[in-house]
Design an enzyme around this catalytic site. Structure first.
Site, PDB file in Angstrom:
ATOM      1  N   ARG A 142      17.216   6.871 -17.239  1.00  0.00           N
ATOM      2  CA  ARG A 142      15.950   6.163 -17.976  1.00  0.00           C
ATOM      3  C   ARG A 142      15.852   4.802 -16.671  1.00  0.00           C
ATOM      4  NH1 ARG A 142      16.078   4.692 -24.137  1.00  0.00           N
ATOM      5  NH2 ARG A 142      13.895   4.147 -23.319  1.00  0.00           N
ATOM      6  N   ALA A 199      16.764   4.779 -13.442  1.00  0.00           N
ATOM      7  CA  ALA A 199      16.292   5.586 -12.529  1.00  0.00           C
ATOM      8  C   ALA A 199      14.709   5.897 -12.453  1.00  0.00           C
ATOM      9  CB  ALA A 199      16.897   6.732 -11.981  1.00  0.00           C
ATOM     10  N   HIS A 221      29.965  -3.689 -36.751  1.00  0.00           N
ATOM     11  CA  HIS A 221      29.669  -3.006 -37.841  1.00  0.00           C
ATOM     12  C   HIS A 221      29.192  -3.933 -39.153  1.00  0.00           C
ATOM     13  CE1 HIS A 221      30.712  -0.530 -41.613  1.00  0.00           C
ATOM     14  NE2 HIS A 221      30.198   0.628 -40.933  1.00  0.00           N
TER      15      HIS A 221
END
Length: 454
Positions: free
Chosen positions: A360, A362, A250
């Site tokens: 995604r 795969a 962050h």
């Protein structure tokens, strides 16, 4: 940590347990003959003693019986139809002088009577033997014994003393039962600790040894306390690590935002060079990496998420639509087999991100076909995602879920990714108290299996 009293130590529990087990078994086996003897042996009754006195009186009145052939016919004189009485005479040497064949029961009784040193009666299986009564004739001492057919009921457990094989079998079974109870008493908390250790190894940092195991006053109880202390330290350390990673990611966003703002100002002033383009590209990559790290941190800490009960199709609708579109663009086929009514309690966003990452991957590495299916099996939602690509080496199947890990053969080497996608997926599934594993399809392809308890 509290100390263990000497008698509560595991060593003494084992020693006392096995010692008592063997002692009880031996005592029961040895007590059976003693119980049988005490049950069958009794002082000589008055009627039996009177019968022996009558025999002695008759012999003393006719002492020539002891020196004639009538000695062997002595038994017939006292026999009755309803209860025949057999008489046996012994000399000073303990030899039976009025019978050529001495019954086995009488031989045993002679030894018993010698030890008893007083007239007794003993019940054998189907006859009663009693005596002796001593008397003297012609300066010679004799003993008279009696034997009559008789039987009386015995307690059921006394029959074991006559059947050695059955007694040995029961003794073995009894000792096995006692040792089994002792083994169960010791193995139950150890199995509980093993289950806790396995759960901790799988990522369930909240798992602790149960109160029953902790309350034991032996080394196992101390081990359970030490295990819980270790688990608390590991959980605290991991949570602090995840928070630190999230905080650092962050904080990196602020200088990165300033860098992007400076690049935008430079472009606005017409300073568009190859170097600036490269800096912008690397800044974008860094921004994406920080975004993945923040996602991994949030999923691991399970921050700001609430479980809701809803259908899986509804949760994954957008993910599946995007996956179908992406597959079409790459000229591949996505096959979806999910029951429309399959619903359970879950975290929608983490689960969507988990399925999206696997799908995604795969689609990217499949040759032509990708399959996703979901069903309820054994109180678990089982989600299977398969492709027909190259797969990965067997030795790397369990490692692909580690952060920043990319296989050497890599399906991932050409992707430009950071190896965080499957780590995020694993964290999301573990947040549901589930598990994930990778398998190679035959003849080729990769199979990702997600199990989520319901």
């Amino acid at each position: 940590m509290r100390t263990t009293a000497p008698l509560n130590r595991l060593f003494f529990k084992l020693l006392i347990g096995f010692w008592l087990c063997s002692s009880l078994t031996i005592a029961l086996v040895l007590m059976l003959p003693m119980l049988l003897q005490s049950h069958d042996r009794a002082p000589l009754e008055a009627r039996l003693q009177q019968a022996l006195h009558q025999v002695v009186e008759d012999i003393q009145q006719s002492p020539d019986i002891l020196t004639s052939d009538k000695l062997y016919q002595l038994q017939r004189q006292y026999s009755k139809r309803d209860r025949p009485l057999r008489i046996y005479l012994t000399n000073d040497d303990g030899q039976v002088i009025n019978s050529r064949k001495v019954p086995r029961s009488l031989r045993q009784f002679l030894l018993m009577a010698e030890d008893a040193k007083q007239p007794i009666s003993h019940q054998f299986r189907n006859e009663l033997v009693f005596g002796p009564l001593s008397f003297s004739v012609n300066q010679q001492t004799y003993q008279v014994y009696g034997r009559v057919p008789a039987s009386h009921p015995r307690p059921w457990f006394l029959y074991f003393s006559e059947n050695k094989l059955l007694t040995a079998t029961i003794a073995i079974l009894f000792s096995g039962l006692l040792c089994g109870l002792l083994a169960w008493h010791l193995s139950k908390p150890l199995n509980s600790l093993k289950h806790c250790a396995n759960a901790l190894a799988k990522g369930d940092l909240s798992h602790r040894a149960d109160k029953t195991t902790i309350s034991r006053n032996d080394e196992i109880g101390q081990l359970a306390q030490a295990f819980n202390s270790m688990a608390d330290s590991i959980e605290t350390m991991m949570l602090n690590q995840q928070r630190l990673m999230g905080d650092i990611s962050h904080e990196l966003r602020t200088p990165l935002t300033r860098l992007k703002l400076s690049l935008a100002l430079a472009r606005k002033k017409g300073q568009d060079t190859t170097e600036l383009s490269r800096i912008e590209y690397e800044a974008t990559q860094l921004d994406d990496l920080i975004g993945e790290l923040l996602t991994l941190s949030r999923v691991t800490l399970n921050a700001s998420e609430v479980r809701i009960y809803t259908e899986l199709n509804e949760t994954l609708s957008q993910v599946l639509d995007d996956a179908e579109f992406e597959a079409e663009q790459q000229h591949k086929q996505l096959h979806i087999d999910i029951d429309e009514h399959l619903a359970f309690e879950h975290y929608p966003k983490p689960l969507c991100r988990a399925i999206e990452n696997v799908l995604r991957n795969a689609i990217r590495y499949a040759n032509k076909h990708v399959n996703i299916s979901a069903a309820i099996k054994n109180k678990q939602v089982v989600i299977d995602i398969k492709d027909d690509g190259k797969g990965i080496d067997e030795k790397e199947l369990s490692a692909i879920f580690r952060p920043f890990y990319r296989p050497d053969n890599a399906r991932d080497r050409i992707s430009g990714g950071w190896g965080l996608g499957l780590a995020i997926t694993q964290a999301a599934i573990q947040a549901h108290n589930g598990d994930i594993k990778a398998l190679n399809n035959k003849p080729n392809g990769l199979h990702i299996k997600l199990n989520i308890p319901i």
